[in-house]
Structure formats: C-alpha cells, structure tokens
Design an enzyme around this catalytic site. Sequence first.
Site, mmCIF file in Angstrom:
data_model
loop_
_atom_site.group_PDB
_atom_site.id
_atom_site.type_symbol
_atom_site.label_atom_id
_atom_site.label_comp_id
_atom_site.label_asym_id
_atom_site.label_seq_id
_atom_site.Cartn_x
_atom_site.Cartn_y
_atom_site.Cartn_z
ATOM 1 N N GLU A 1 4.879 4.084 2.880
ATOM 2 C CA GLU A 1 4.232 2.909 2.267
ATOM 3 C C GLU A 1 4.121 3.044 0.749
ATOM 4 O O GLU A 1 3.903 4.133 0.225
ATOM 5 C CB GLU A 1 2.826 2.757 2.870
ATOM 6 C CG GLU A 1 2.034 1.593 2.310
ATOM 7 C CD GLU A 1 0.582 1.577 2.782
ATOM 8 O OE1 GLU A 1 -0.048 0.507 2.727
ATOM 9 O OE2 GLU A 1 0.073 2.641 3.213
ATOM 10 N N LYS B 1 2.121 -6.592 4.625
ATOM 11 C CA LYS B 1 1.015 -5.948 5.328
ATOM 12 C C LYS B 1 -0.114 -6.945 5.572
ATOM 13 O O LYS B 1 -0.575 -7.625 4.656
ATOM 14 C CB LYS B 1 0.508 -4.760 4.506
ATOM 15 C CG LYS B 1 -0.597 -3.939 5.167
ATOM 16 C CD LYS B 1 -0.964 -2.771 4.251
ATOM 17 C CE LYS B 1 -2.034 -1.884 4.860
ATOM 18 N NZ LYS B 1 -2.374 -0.765 3.937
ATOM 19 N N CYS C 1 0.565 1.019 7.809
ATOM 20 C CA CYS C 1 -0.628 1.856 7.646
ATOM 21 C C CYS C 1 -1.836 1.338 8.427
ATOM 22 O O CYS C 1 -1.871 1.435 9.655
ATOM 23 C CB CYS C 1 -0.935 1.999 6.159
ATOM 24 S SG CYS C 1 -1.962 3.451 5.750
#
Length: 263
Positions: A43, A113, A147
């Site tokens: 990431e 995200k 994540c």
Amino acid sequence: MNPKIALIQMSSIFAEPEKNFSHAIELMDEAMAQKPDILVLPETFNTGFFPTDNLEELADKEGQTTKKLFSEYAKKHSVNIVAGSVTTLKNNKVFNTAYIFDKHGKLVAEYDKIHGFTPSGEHNYYQGGNKLVTFNLAGMKCGIIICYDIRFCELVRSLALKGIELLFIPAHWPLIRKNHWINLATTRAIENQMYVCAVNACSKAGDTIFGGNSLLINPCGEEICHLDEAEEVQFGTVDLSIIKDIRESINVFRDRKPSLYEL
C-alpha cells in the site's frame, strides 16, 4: 497453469515518491529473475503511510506516473502487476488507489480504498472509495481491498459472492498489530474458501514501524508464503483445484441463509 506470484515486501522512504518508484522497479527487476506471473506491491508505496503535510503535492496526479511506469513494465516483461496502492490526486481529491495491469500492459482495474483508518485520521486526508472491484488476471477471477478494509468481513464476503478465487490485500500495517494482520488474512481465506495474497510494507514513519509479515494463504488457511519483517521478495503458486475441492466438500456458499442475516 498454476500462476506464480511474487510478494514484494518493500520499504518506502517517507514522502519521497520519486525514490520509491525507482526502488519499486529495482525490486520488481529482482523478482523477475524467478519468472513470476504476477508481481504484487504494498500500500501507498509511493509516499509511505501517510504524509499529512503537502499530501496533494506528493500524490500521483491522476495516477499518470503509476500508469505509465507499470503499464510499460508489464508489457516489456510480459508480467501481470498488482501495483500495490499509491497516493493519487484525482479531480482535486486525494485517494488511496490500487492499479492492476495485465501482461500486455493494459490497465484492467482501479480500486480506491473504501475504509480510511480513522485512528490515524486517514479519513480526513483521503477520500473513501465507493465501488467493489473484481478483475481477471492470469486466468483467475480476483478482487482487491486495501489494508484496513480487511477488518470489514462484509466487504470481503461481497467480493467472494461475486466468485473471486484470489484476493489481493496491499497494506501498510503496523508491527504492533502483527497478530491481527496474520489472523485476519487467514480468516478471510478460510471463511471465503479462496486464496489471499496480503503484501505489507516494512517501512518506518516517525515512531511507527510497519511490520512486513506478508502472506500468501490457501483456501484451507495454510501458509504458502510468510515473509519476515525486513524487505524481501518471496514466491508462491496458486492451485485453483484446491478451491474447487474445498467448495465441494464444505459448501458454505450453498448453505448460507442470507434471509436471516441482519447487516
């Protein structure tokens, strides 16, 4: 064909995108010596996680650098690339964006995200995405989250119900919560009967140490790869017949009772 995946556990230099892009290419070159089918990065490898000052200036504008660099690399080396995620500036807003390229250099997917990590204030600096993303890569149906997204089992199950066989999870996950990382990734693989490729950074930002421990996990929850805490590259292969076998022997998708679930 059992695709071979290179897990590239990279250490990013905080707020130094040019150096980080160059270093990513160096590690990819190292990985290509083993002739993998897919390269996977962590990431926000371009900026680290996450600069709060002048973030818009550090971001990759409309993803132009990422798209050019990795599209050309994928085509030149005939390799699929999950380019982790990068800090991007799109329509004057900052996003945490994953770009995926096939071996012909075509951009096949783009994912923002969804869940910003509120304890660190990520949601105050990055816009959240609003779309689930699936794509085909190396003969597999794949999905991607980033994540903190891993903590939201509804998100991953929604992707599983779309038929994905492999879930990619680029991350900048701290060492202090290493056990959460390992257990969540393993659980997502078991409960959804799919492969999970979770590639974490091993950077440092201020007092925060990001913990590595990147993983490739099969649908039975068995570790194919488990990296250490330092920068390294490891390889693992995916056997789709395992998915077929476990989904036939323990058919949780058939046995679900969604009419009773209140979410």
